[in-house]
Design an enzyme around this catalytic site. Structure first.
Site, PDB file in Angstrom:
ATOM      1  N   TYR A 231       0.821  -1.211   0.000  1.00 44.26           N
ATOM      2  CA  TYR A 231       0.000   0.000   0.000  1.00 44.26           C
ATOM      3  C   TYR A 231       0.857   1.264   0.000  1.00 44.26           C
ATOM      4  O   TYR A 231       0.610   2.190  -0.781  1.00 44.26           O
ATOM      5  CB  TYR A 231      -0.893  -0.035   1.243  1.00 44.26           C
ATOM      6  CG  TYR A 231      -1.761   1.164   1.496  1.00 44.26           C
ATOM      7  CD1 TYR A 231      -2.946   1.354   0.793  1.00 44.26           C
ATOM      8  CD2 TYR A 231      -1.424   2.087   2.490  1.00 44.26           C
ATOM      9  CE1 TYR A 231      -3.769   2.447   1.058  1.00 44.26           C
ATOM     10  CE2 TYR A 231      -2.236   3.176   2.757  1.00 44.26           C
ATOM     11  CZ  TYR A 231      -3.410   3.357   2.041  1.00 44.26           C
ATOM     12  OH  TYR A 231      -4.212   4.436   2.305  1.00 44.26           O
ATOM     13  N   LYS A 235       0.986   4.923  -2.438  1.00 45.08           N
ATOM     14  CA  LYS A 235       0.705   6.247  -1.892  1.00 45.08           C
ATOM     15  C   LYS A 235       1.918   7.167  -2.027  1.00 45.08           C
ATOM     16  O   LYS A 235       1.777   8.389  -2.222  1.00 45.08           O
ATOM     17  CB  LYS A 235       0.284   6.129  -0.425  1.00 45.08           C
ATOM     18  CG  LYS A 235      -1.075   5.453  -0.238  1.00 45.08           C
ATOM     19  CD  LYS A 235      -2.180   6.201  -0.958  1.00 45.08           C
ATOM     20  CE  LYS A 235      -3.564   5.669  -0.628  1.00 45.08           C
ATOM     21  NZ  LYS A 235      -4.635   6.417  -1.333  1.00 45.08           N
TER      22      LYS A 235
END
Length: 387
Positions: A231, A235
């Protein structure tokens, strides 16, 4: 030595006071993010932070269009958002789309423009994304790719379609035909010439508010922790894209001012918001797969409701900030990772960088020791041993 320490303490106290006043908005009264009567497109608007942002902007008078996949959730969200409208004249709409398909972004912008009286939205806020915390070795490769598609490419595709729409060159106005008969007039017989200063003032008064492209990253882009290895990179990539676009957009904004009659109708600004823990259905879903060591490292982290996160994010936009954090912990993490990103308040942001860089000398080793001790106490994770 004692005298130097005394003045250093006084100086630090002064800067801390100025920082507190700045946070309270004393030095930045102008609203850099007016939305009343403007149209805002929000991805991920059917739940969580996206729904909270949509509700808040509806309260401020915006026309809101939300994008997600689930039609039932979209319908419910539109009713919820519309109930918060400031005026009965406001309009609300939704578009069901799979943002991981690049062709869908073009369709979204087309449908949004048609709904908005053949004008593109004034604000596009990319909030859609997903997380499934797990150890890197225990996460299938396909899932890593899906996380990049969901969190990075979904926003990058829409940003590309949005900016192409906003920076589309305008058609030159037709040349005025010369009159076949002319009458000579002296300067005294003609209208009073308009000075350059008056022209500039007139153009400034007619300049429309800037358009805003907003990405939603995460504090994990500043400092990734174990369990978010699929993740955090996505980002972080969003932050990098934002930095790159903040330079490129200056090119187009400059071209618009070079020839306002041919360039885009308004300047464009780019921002990135970095939320932390938000108490949403998505957060509850994350905890189902989150490793125990990740929960240990996150213990004590301050969380927010979707409305609290939306309120702080919008306040940052109204202050004209570029990289927007929603809590003090996020601000500290941002300060340690400013790098070459544009800074909002150069003096205060630099001071915060100095302070947190010293604090991180203790925070980083402590985090690493916790992970090492966990491994020593519990051994190899089950799935990783069989990999």
């Amino acid at each position: 030595m004692a005298l130097g320490f005394f003045w250093a303490t006084i100086l630090l106290g002064f800067f801390a006071s100025v920082l507190a006043l700045d946070i309270m908005g004393l030095f930045r009264r102008k609203n850099h993010f007016p939305v009343e009567g403007r149209t805002v497109l929000i991805t991920g608007g059917s739940q969580g932070m996206g729904r909270g942002v949509a509700k808040l902007l509806a309260q401020k008078g915006a026309n809101v269009l939300i994008v997600a996949r689930d039609v039932k959730k979209l319908e419910s969200a539109v009713e919820y958002i519309q109930a918060a409208a400031k005026s009965p004249a406001q309009r609300f709409h939704y578009i069901s789309a799979d943002l991981m398909n690049p062709a869908e972004s073009e369709r979204i912008m087309h449908e949004a423009a048609v709904w908005n009286n053949n004008n593109p939205p004034d604000v596009v806020w990319c909030i859609a994304g997903s997380a499934a915390p797990e150890l890197f070795l225990n996460t299938p490769v396909e899932r890593h790719r899906q996380l990049m598609d969901s969190n990075y490419w979904s926003a990058a595709y829409l940003a590309h379609a949005t900016l192409r729409s906003w920076f589309k060159p305008r058609t030159p106005p037709p040349a005025t035909p010369a009159s076949t008969t002319t009458t000579s007039k002296s300067v005294s017989e003609t209208e009073t010439p308009v000075t350059t200063k008056e022209q500039s003032a007139s153009q400034a008064a007619a300049t429309p508010p800037a358009r805003h492209l907003i990405f939603t990253s995460s504090v994990l882009a500043f400092y990734p922790i174990i369990g978010y290895n699929g993740y955090s990179p996505a980002k972080a990539a969003l932050r990098s894209l934002s930095d790159a676009l903040s330079q490129e957009i200056n090119l187009y904004n400059g071209a618009r001012h070079h020839n306002p009659s041919l360039g885009p109708t308004a300047d464009v600004k780019v921002h990135t918001v970095f939320p932390g823990t938000i108490y949403t259905p998505g957060y509850e879903h994350e905890n189902e797969t989150k490793p125990a060591i990740t929960k240990l490292l996150e213990a004590g982290d301050p969380g927010q409701t979707e409305d609290e996160c939306a309120a702080v994010s919008v306040r940052g936009l109204e202050r004209g900030e570029y990289l927007i954090t929603v809590a003090f912990l996020g601000s500290a993490m941002r300060a340690c990772a400013w790098g070459g990103s544009p800074r909002g308040n150069f003096l205060l942001d630099t001071l915060m960088t100095w302070i947190t860089s010293i604090a991180w000398l203790f925070i980083q080793p402590d985090m690493d020791k916790k992970v090492w001790r966990w491994g020593r106490a519990n051994g190899m994770p089950k799935d990783a041993k069989s990999a």
